[in-house]
Design a protein around this motif. Structure first.
Motif, PDB file in Angstrom:
ATOM      1  N   SER A   1     -23.197  38.608  -9.885  1.00 48.98           N
ATOM      2  CA  SER A   1     -22.496  37.461  -9.294  1.00 48.98           C
ATOM      3  C   SER A   1     -21.998  37.788  -7.892  1.00 48.98           C
ATOM      4  CB  SER A   1     -21.319  37.039 -10.180  1.00 48.98           C
ATOM      5  OG  SER A   1     -21.778  36.640 -11.458  1.00 48.98           O
ATOM      6  N   VAL A   2     -21.442  38.991  -7.732  1.00 49.38           N
ATOM      7  CA  VAL A   2     -20.990  39.438  -6.405  1.00 49.38           C
ATOM      8  C   VAL A   2     -22.188  39.512  -5.458  1.00 49.38           C
ATOM      9  CG1 VAL A   2     -20.024  41.399  -5.125  1.00 49.38           C
ATOM     10  CG2 VAL A   2     -18.952  40.650  -7.263  1.00 49.38           C
ATOM     11  N   GLY A   3     -23.302  40.050  -5.935  1.00 49.75           N
ATOM     12  CA  GLY A   3     -24.520  40.124  -5.118  1.00 49.75           C
ATOM     13  C   GLY A   3     -25.013  38.756  -4.700  1.00 49.75           C
ATOM     14  N   THR A   4     -24.899  37.785  -5.601  1.00 48.03           N
ATOM     15  CA  THR A   4     -25.320  36.423  -5.288  1.00 48.03           C
ATOM     16  C   THR A   4     -24.474  35.838  -4.165  1.00 48.03           C
ATOM     17  OG1 THR A   4     -26.063  36.040  -7.559  1.00 48.03           O
ATOM     18  CG2 THR A   4     -25.576  34.092  -6.227  1.00 48.03           C
ATOM     19  N   VAL A   5     -23.173  35.877  -4.329  1.00 50.41           N
ATOM     20  CA  VAL A   5     -22.274  35.278  -3.337  1.00 50.41           C
ATOM     21  C   VAL A   5     -22.377  36.004  -1.993  1.00 50.41           C
ATOM     22  CG1 VAL A   5     -19.845  34.821  -2.782  1.00 50.41           C
ATOM     23  CG2 VAL A   5     -20.709  34.384  -5.091  1.00 50.41           C
ATOM     24  N   ALA A   6     -22.350  37.328  -2.029  1.00 45.58           N
ATOM     25  CA  ALA A   6     -22.437  38.101  -0.781  1.00 45.58           C
ATOM     26  C   ALA A   6     -23.781  37.882  -0.093  1.00 45.58           C
ATOM     27  CB  ALA A   6     -22.223  39.584  -1.068  1.00 45.58           C
ATOM     28  N   GLY A   7     -24.840  37.876  -0.879  1.00 49.07           N
ATOM     29  CA  GLY A   7     -26.175  37.691  -0.305  1.00 49.07           C
ATOM     30  C   GLY A   7     -26.346  36.342   0.363  1.00 49.07           C
ATOM     31  N   TYR A   8     -25.902  35.278  -0.317  1.00 49.58           N
ATOM     32  CA  TYR A   8     -26.018  33.952   0.289  1.00 49.58           C
ATOM     33  C   TYR A   8     -25.147  33.834   1.536  1.00 49.58           C
ATOM     34  CZ  TYR A   8     -28.841  31.967  -3.468  1.00 49.58           C
ATOM     35  OH  TYR A   8     -29.844  31.688  -4.350  1.00 49.58           O
TER      36      TYR A   8
END
Length: 106
Positions: free
Chosen positions: A32-39
């Motif tokens: 989830s952190v990877g998703t938000v940070a990546g976007y």
């Protein structure tokens, strides 16, 4: 430099979308952190690109390449089936991006 930033934005967006799959509906912390940070990073890079490249061209490349590459990730890493309709859809996306680029060429 804008082309390199756009390529980075696309690759980071692919990683974020892959993390989204693994986040299990945002119930797993690190995906989830990877998703938000990546976007977030991807949009920041895209915003920088828009200083130099027309939005119609940059967004078409970003969205089209992202769509084609995430379809490839789905097939290669996530075990999604390859169908003629899926391949045709990806081909149409790529052709649309090419058409927009040719239409915007000076």
């Amino acid at each position: 430099m804008p082309a390199l930033l756009l390529a980075c934005a696309i690759l980071i967006e692919i990683a974020a979308t892959t993390c989204l799959k693994y986040s299990d509906g945002f119930t797993k912390l690190w995906p989830s952190v990877g998703t938000v940070a990546g976007y977030l990073i991807s949009f920041v890079l895209l915003a920088r690109v828009l200083r130099s490249i027309d939005v119609s061209i940059a967004y078409a490349i970003w969205a089209g390449a992202g769509t084609a590459l995430i379809a490839l990730v789905g097939v290669v890493w996530l075990g999604e089936p390859v169908t003629a309709l899926k391949l045709a859809g990806v081909a149409l996306v790529v052709l649309g991006v090419v058409a927009l680029n040719l239409g915007g060429a000076h």
